[in-house]
Design a protein around this motif. Structure first.
Motif, mmCIF file in Angstrom:
data_model
loop_
_atom_site.group_PDB
_atom_site.id
_atom_site.type_symbol
_atom_site.label_atom_id
_atom_site.label_comp_id
_atom_site.label_asym_id
_atom_site.label_seq_id
_atom_site.Cartn_x
_atom_site.Cartn_y
_atom_site.Cartn_z
ATOM 1 N N ARG A 1 -17.679 38.610 -17.745
ATOM 2 C CA ARG A 1 -18.880 37.571 -18.826
ATOM 3 C C ARG A 1 -18.124 35.861 -18.376
ATOM 4 O O ARG A 1 -16.886 35.384 -18.160
ATOM 5 N N LYS A 2 -18.922 35.016 -17.614
ATOM 6 C CA LYS A 2 -18.607 33.103 -17.376
ATOM 7 C C LYS A 2 -18.955 33.380 -18.261
ATOM 8 O O LYS A 2 -18.960 32.710 -19.364
ATOM 9 N N MET A 3 -17.288 31.972 -18.550
ATOM 10 C CA MET A 3 -16.958 31.251 -19.870
ATOM 11 C C MET A 3 -16.856 29.569 -19.242
ATOM 12 O O MET A 3 -16.239 29.261 -19.880
ATOM 13 N N PHE A 4 -17.371 29.118 -17.530
ATOM 14 C CA PHE A 4 -17.185 28.342 -16.980
ATOM 15 C C PHE A 4 -17.031 27.669 -16.039
ATOM 16 O O PHE A 4 -17.591 28.545 -14.731
ATOM 17 N N SER A 5 -18.096 26.287 -15.881
ATOM 18 C CA SER A 5 -18.483 25.767 -14.015
ATOM 19 C C SER A 5 -18.854 24.805 -14.186
ATOM 20 O O SER A 5 -19.121 24.110 -15.613
ATOM 21 N N ARG A 6 -18.816 24.413 -13.564
ATOM 22 C CA ARG A 6 -17.924 22.449 -13.185
ATOM 23 C C ARG A 6 -18.360 22.361 -11.768
ATOM 24 O O ARG A 6 -18.756 23.249 -10.860
ATOM 25 N N THR B 1 -8.921 20.178 -10.718
ATOM 26 C CA THR B 1 -7.928 21.080 -11.817
ATOM 27 C C THR B 1 -9.615 20.864 -12.758
ATOM 28 O O THR B 1 -9.360 19.865 -13.200
ATOM 29 N N PHE B 2 -9.689 22.070 -12.863
ATOM 30 C CA PHE B 2 -9.976 22.750 -14.382
ATOM 31 C C PHE B 2 -9.756 23.159 -15.407
ATOM 32 O O PHE B 2 -8.653 24.161 -15.186
ATOM 33 N N THR B 3 -9.942 22.600 -16.941
ATOM 34 C CA THR B 3 -8.541 22.785 -17.769
ATOM 35 C C THR B 3 -10.013 23.982 -18.393
ATOM 36 O O THR B 3 -11.223 23.706 -19.132
ATOM 37 N N LEU B 4 -9.475 24.947 -19.029
ATOM 38 C CA LEU B 4 -10.916 25.744 -19.910
ATOM 39 C C LEU B 4 -10.340 25.990 -20.843
ATOM 40 O O LEU B 4 -9.443 25.095 -21.719
ATOM 41 N N PRO B 5 -11.415 25.842 -22.597
ATOM 42 C CA PRO B 5 -11.826 25.469 -23.953
ATOM 43 C C PRO B 5 -10.410 26.288 -24.098
ATOM 44 O O PRO B 5 -9.767 26.349 -25.508
ATOM 45 N N ARG B 6 -10.318 27.268 -23.637
ATOM 46 C CA ARG B 6 -9.227 28.128 -24.300
ATOM 47 C C ARG B 6 -8.528 28.928 -23.426
ATOM 48 O O ARG B 6 -8.807 29.752 -22.091
#
Length: 125
Positions: free
Chosen positions: A13-18, A33-38
């Motif tokens: 499941r996709k949780m992040f896209s930037r 650098t990408f910060t994930l929500p959790r």
């Protein structure tokens, strides 16, 4: 790029896209650098790069704290597959459910004189 806005890839499941890019010619060690929500167990990373503005090689790294990084994959120019109907290329990197809160895309071999444009970095859990 809309063709890669799939919510599930290979059962993940996709949780992040930037998107990301440079403000000038790319250089070695340019990073995004990408910060994930959790904190999450990452199973897959899909990188979509613009055709004219891509690097020769980059390392994908993850971290729990944003300070200590673990390499999880490498994206090279030869790994990239053209996206039909778009001026873009895609690379898929499996991550073996590596737990992280941060993901970093770091250019290790720049394409001299070219800017860098990442159309999308999709992270799947």
């Amino acid at each position: 790029i809309g063709i890669h806005e799939r919510p599930v890839v290979g059962g993940c499941r996709k949780m992040f896209s930037r998107q990301a890019g440079t403000n000038g010619p790319q250089q070695a060690d340019d990073s995004f650098t990408f910060t994930l929500p959790r904190k999450t167990r990452i199973r897959h990373i899909r990188t979509v790069l613009m055709a004219a503005d891509r690097m020769k090689e980059a390392t994908l790294e993850t971290s729990l704290d944003g300070l200590n990084w673990t390499p999880v994959g490498t994206v090279t120019d030869s790994d990239l597959t053209p996206v039909a109907g778009y001026d873009a290329f895609v690379a898929d990197t499996p991550c073996a459910r590596h737990k992280a809160r941060f993901v970093r895309f770091r250019i290790t071999k720049p394409n001299e004189g070219k800017w860098f444009k990442m159309a999308d970095l999709n992270i799947y859990e």
